[in-house]
Write an enzyme that holds these catalytic residues in place. Structure first.
Site, PDB file in Angstrom:
ATOM      1  N   GLU A 149       0.863  -1.124  -0.221  1.00 44.02           N
ATOM      2  CA  GLU A 149       0.044   0.123  -0.091  1.00 44.02           C
ATOM      3  C   GLU A 149       0.883   1.258   0.082  1.00 44.02           C
ATOM      4  O   GLU A 149       1.846   1.347   0.728  1.00 44.02           O
ATOM      5  CB  GLU A 149      -0.923   0.019   1.270  1.00 44.02           C
ATOM      6  N   GLY A 208     -15.341 -60.401   6.666  1.00 47.74           N
ATOM      7  CA  GLY A 208     -14.369 -61.239   6.206  1.00 47.74           C
ATOM      8  C   GLY A 208     -13.080 -60.551   6.611  1.00 47.74           C
ATOM      9  O   GLY A 208     -12.689 -59.360   6.125  1.00 47.74           O
ATOM     10  N   CYS A 226      -5.734  -3.326   1.873  1.00 41.67           N
ATOM     11  CA  CYS A 226      -5.651  -3.362   3.342  1.00 41.67           C
ATOM     12  C   CYS A 226      -6.980  -3.545   4.083  1.00 41.67           C
ATOM     13  O   CYS A 226      -7.596  -4.785   4.028  1.00 41.67           O
ATOM     14  CB  CYS A 226      -4.587  -2.372   3.826  1.00 41.67           C
ATOM     15  N   THR A 239     -14.637 -57.988  -7.544  1.00 38.94           N
ATOM     16  CA  THR A 239     -15.554 -58.917  -8.232  1.00 38.94           C
ATOM     17  C   THR A 239     -17.048 -58.666  -7.951  1.00 38.94           C
ATOM     18  O   THR A 239     -17.299 -58.339  -6.936  1.00 38.94           O
ATOM     19  CB  THR A 239     -15.461 -60.393  -7.684  1.00 38.94           C
ATOM     20  N   LYS A 241      -8.885   2.869  -2.022  1.00 39.03           N
ATOM     21  CA  LYS A 241      -9.378   1.995  -0.964  1.00 39.03           C
ATOM     22  C   LYS A 241     -10.581   2.448  -0.754  1.00 39.03           C
ATOM     23  O   LYS A 241     -11.023   3.524  -0.656  1.00 39.03           O
ATOM     24  CB  LYS A 241      -8.528   2.485   0.196  1.00 39.03           C
ATOM     25  N   GLY A 288      -6.420 -60.700   6.609  1.00 36.52           N
ATOM     26  CA  GLY A 288      -5.123 -60.234   6.851  1.00 36.52           C
ATOM     27  C   GLY A 288      -4.671 -59.306   5.929  1.00 36.52           C
ATOM     28  O   GLY A 288      -3.329 -58.985   6.044  1.00 36.52           O
ATOM     29  N   GLY A 289      -5.085 -58.826   4.987  1.00 35.66           N
ATOM     30  CA  GLY A 289      -4.925 -57.394   4.099  1.00 35.66           C
ATOM     31  C   GLY A 289      -5.176 -56.151   4.848  1.00 35.66           C
ATOM     32  O   GLY A 289      -6.085 -56.140   5.689  1.00 35.66           O
TER      33      GLY A 289
END
Length: 646
Positions: A45, A358, A170, A480, A114, A361-362
């Site tokens: 400014e 289900g 500003c 699937t 302004k 283990g993944g």
């Protein structure tokens, strides 16, 4: 250029009321910006005179010197294809205005006064200046040119898509309804704010909040240039704290209290902003409100796009995860609670006695299991309401089997083990399939057998089947159909694979689980992603690695974010991937998997068209009921042809 534009903020060394010195420093920064190929540059400014001149603004010599200096700067920048904002006091209508002058190729495109003048605490601007609302004329002669003047100016590049520039000064930003709110509604994508904000102990944090919020609300880029330490005089100290934000994201920040000239810059993505504005239908609805009926003059100028020699913009290879640890921990907690609350609500509503899941283990089933356990804790019911079922098949390895069994035991849930081998072999015999032929029938028979077991046991126990598939798998169609694709509530449906990994690691590190359970989670994280539908290798290890078949999930998640979140073209997605991943992948590898992403994404929409319910956890979701409504039979030709050309 991909519709990027280099926007910069300058903090020059200034001397109060010394226009000659100030011009030298301003020109020095402009030359530096030109070398960086900056296209839009904003100074603080009243940068020609300095902001803290006080009653010297009543002195004609200072005002005349400021006008002369601006004329000289315009003349000396006539060869530059750069939009330059410089703060200058301007006389008009028997008043003085605190203005931003917009220069381009030697022409003063406009003067923006302004609007909101602070007149409290250390500020006395109403003593020296008038508001833009007090203007009478719309055009004046200034610095030897006939120039439009007003708070109603928007600067539009005729041949630069989506580039429209608005200005507020500003204090304008601190008001209840900043001018930038209207400017953005009427098209401004880049907002410039020349400021002289003195420094206070807590002010930098507030500036961050203010600009981040305004850039988010306006769906714009916001460049904020604040006066440097040369303005410091009497009771006020200035630090030059300047910022560049884009839609709430910080792109650049200056060093506070520097004694040298500073230039911070970043490449703003105009296409991203335009995409966000089109998507947010409430954005333009404000124009229909009576109080928002304003009129703006559009000032045209011609700007040429430059090549992207130096790309100055943070591009993360992991767009779904915050970089800093504090934000990451908070994000993980929030996501985990969204999943937990969604599942708990579904359990209550259906009066489910069990959560049937289900466990392989993944990674995916591990996260879903953790959510199930947390949902029981949330509802203050025993964890044995979770029924975890491990279903060994032809591809199950000892490592994943043991992890599945030990994790369920460690978490204190109910468990069952049901092998699918005999049932699958019987099915092969029933349909006349040779079990030695390891094709899609061989694989999907196992996936559907597992789903049937889960569905039937949920009926048997009065429960619901909790799905484990994630967002990345939905994008690629790596599930699937009517197998693991289906459940009664899919808790991971809104979470990409890269984030699944982060969430599991977060749970392991929170300390809520015992050491054994945490160690199991860490081993699961170290296990290759696999559906385990093909027999193990001769050493009993996983013989079917998903990322070898469909590509690295970190790439697919990156593609998913850029393509679906912002609608970017294949060429731009490739460019961004090259920036984000550097030398980790060759261009040929990126193109290979990008092509695969588009192919699978279009071909597999039918699976997303009939998804089970699942909690939305982020801005990107592929549920047909919330975020993604795509025709199942849409052609991918346009996208695939562009990839081929690349």
């Amino acid at each position: 250029m991909f519709n990027y534009i280099k926007v910069a903020v300058a903090i020059p060394k200034l001397k109060v009321a010394d226009c000659i010195y100030n011009k030298q420093e301003i020109m020095s920064v402009i030359k530096n910006a030109a070398e960086k190929k900056v296209k839009i540059l904003t100074f603080p400014e009243l940068s020609v005179t300095a902001y803290t001149c006080g009653d010297l603004f009543f002195q004609n010599p200072l005002l005349a010197s400021a006008e002369k200096t601006l004329a000289e700067i315009a003349a000396e920048t006539k060869e530059l294809d750069m939009l330059i904002l410089i703060g200058v006091p301007v006389l008009s209508d028997n008043q003085t205005f605190n203005c931003a002058a917009l220069l381009h190729k030697g022409k003063i495109l406009g003067l923006v006064p302004k609007t909101l003048l602070p007149n409290y605490s250390e500020f006395y601007e109403e003593r020296w200046f008038a508001s833009s609302d007090d203007l009478i004329q719309e055009e004046i002669t200034f610095a030897g040119q006939v120039v439009p003047i007003g708070g109603d100016l928007i600067f539009a590049a005729e041949n630069f898509p989506n580039l429209k520039v608005g200005v507020e000064i500003c204090e304008d930003l601190w008001g209840p309804i900043p001018p930038s709110s209207y400017l953005s509604l009427y098209g401004a994508t880049v907002l410039l704010n020349p400021s002289a904000s003195n420094e206070l102990a807590a002010k930098p944090g507030y500036r961050h909040q203010l600009i981040a919020q305004q850039s988010s609300r306006c769906l714009c880029a916001y460049a904020y240039a604040s006066a440097g330490i040369g303005e410091s005089t009497q009771d006020t100290v200035f630090s030059g704290h300047s910022l560049i934000y884009e839609n709430g994201v910080l792109l650049g920040e200056s060093e506070s209290f520097s004694q040298e000239n500073q230039l911070i810059y970043a490449d703003v993505d105009l296409e991203l902003l335009a995409s966000e504005r089109r998507k947010h239908t409430t954005y333009m609805s404000h124009l229909s409100r009576a109080h928002a009926q304003k009129f703006y003059r559009e000032i045209k100028f011609s700007m040429v796009e430059d090549e992207l020699d130096e790309f100055k913009r943070p591009i993360t290879a992991k767009p779904f995860t915050p970089a800093d640890d504090a934000s990451l921990s908070k994000r993980c907690h929030d996501i985990f609670m969204i999943q937990t609350t969604g599942l708990a609500r579904r359990m209550e509503h259906t009066h489910a006695k069990t959560l049937v899941i289900g466990i392989s283990g993944g990674l995916d089933s591990t996260l879903a299991l953790l959510v199930c356990v947390k949902a029981c804790d949330f509802l203050n019911i025993p964890r044995d309401h979770v029924l975890g079922i491990t279903m060994p098949g032809f591809g199950t390895t000892d490592r994943t089997y043991q992890n599945a069994v030990q994790l369920m035991k460690s978490l204190g849930i109910s468990t069952r083990e049901i092998s699918i081998r005999a049932a699958s072999l019987q099915h092969f015999e029933d349909i006349g399939h040779d079990p030695s032929v390891h094709d899609v029938t061989y694989e999907n028979t196992q996936a559907r057998e597992r789903t049937q077991i889960l569905m039937d046991i949920s009926n048997q126990t009065g429960g619901i089947v909790v799905g484990t598939g994630d967002l990345s798998e939905l994008a690629l169609g790596w599930a699937t159909y009517n197998g693991d694709h289906m459940s009664m509530y899919a808790v991971n449906a809104g979470i990409p694979k890269t984030l699944v990994r982060v969430l599991v690691n977060w749970v392991a590190s929170t300390g809520e689980l015992d050491q054994k359970a945490s160690d199991i989670l860490l081993d699961i994280l170290d296990t290759p992603v696999s559906p385990e539908l093909l027999p193990p290798d001769e050493n009993g290890n996983i013989n079917q690695k998903t990322e070898d078949l469909v590509g690295p999930y970190e790439l697919h998640d990156f593609f998913l974010y850029q393509i679906i979140r912002f609608g970017f073209s294949p060429a731009k997605v490739l460019f961004l991937a090259e920036q984000a991943f550097g030398n980790a992948y060759s261009r040929e590898t990126l193109l290979k998997w990008l092509k695969n992403f588009y192919h699978r994404f279009f071909m597999q929409q039918f699976k997303r068209s009939c998804l089970p319910d699942g909690p939305k956890v982020g801005a990107l979701c592929l549920s047909p009921r919330s975020d993604w409504r795509m025709p199942t039979d849409a052609s991918s030709r346009i996208w695939m042809e562009e990839v081929e050309k690349l």
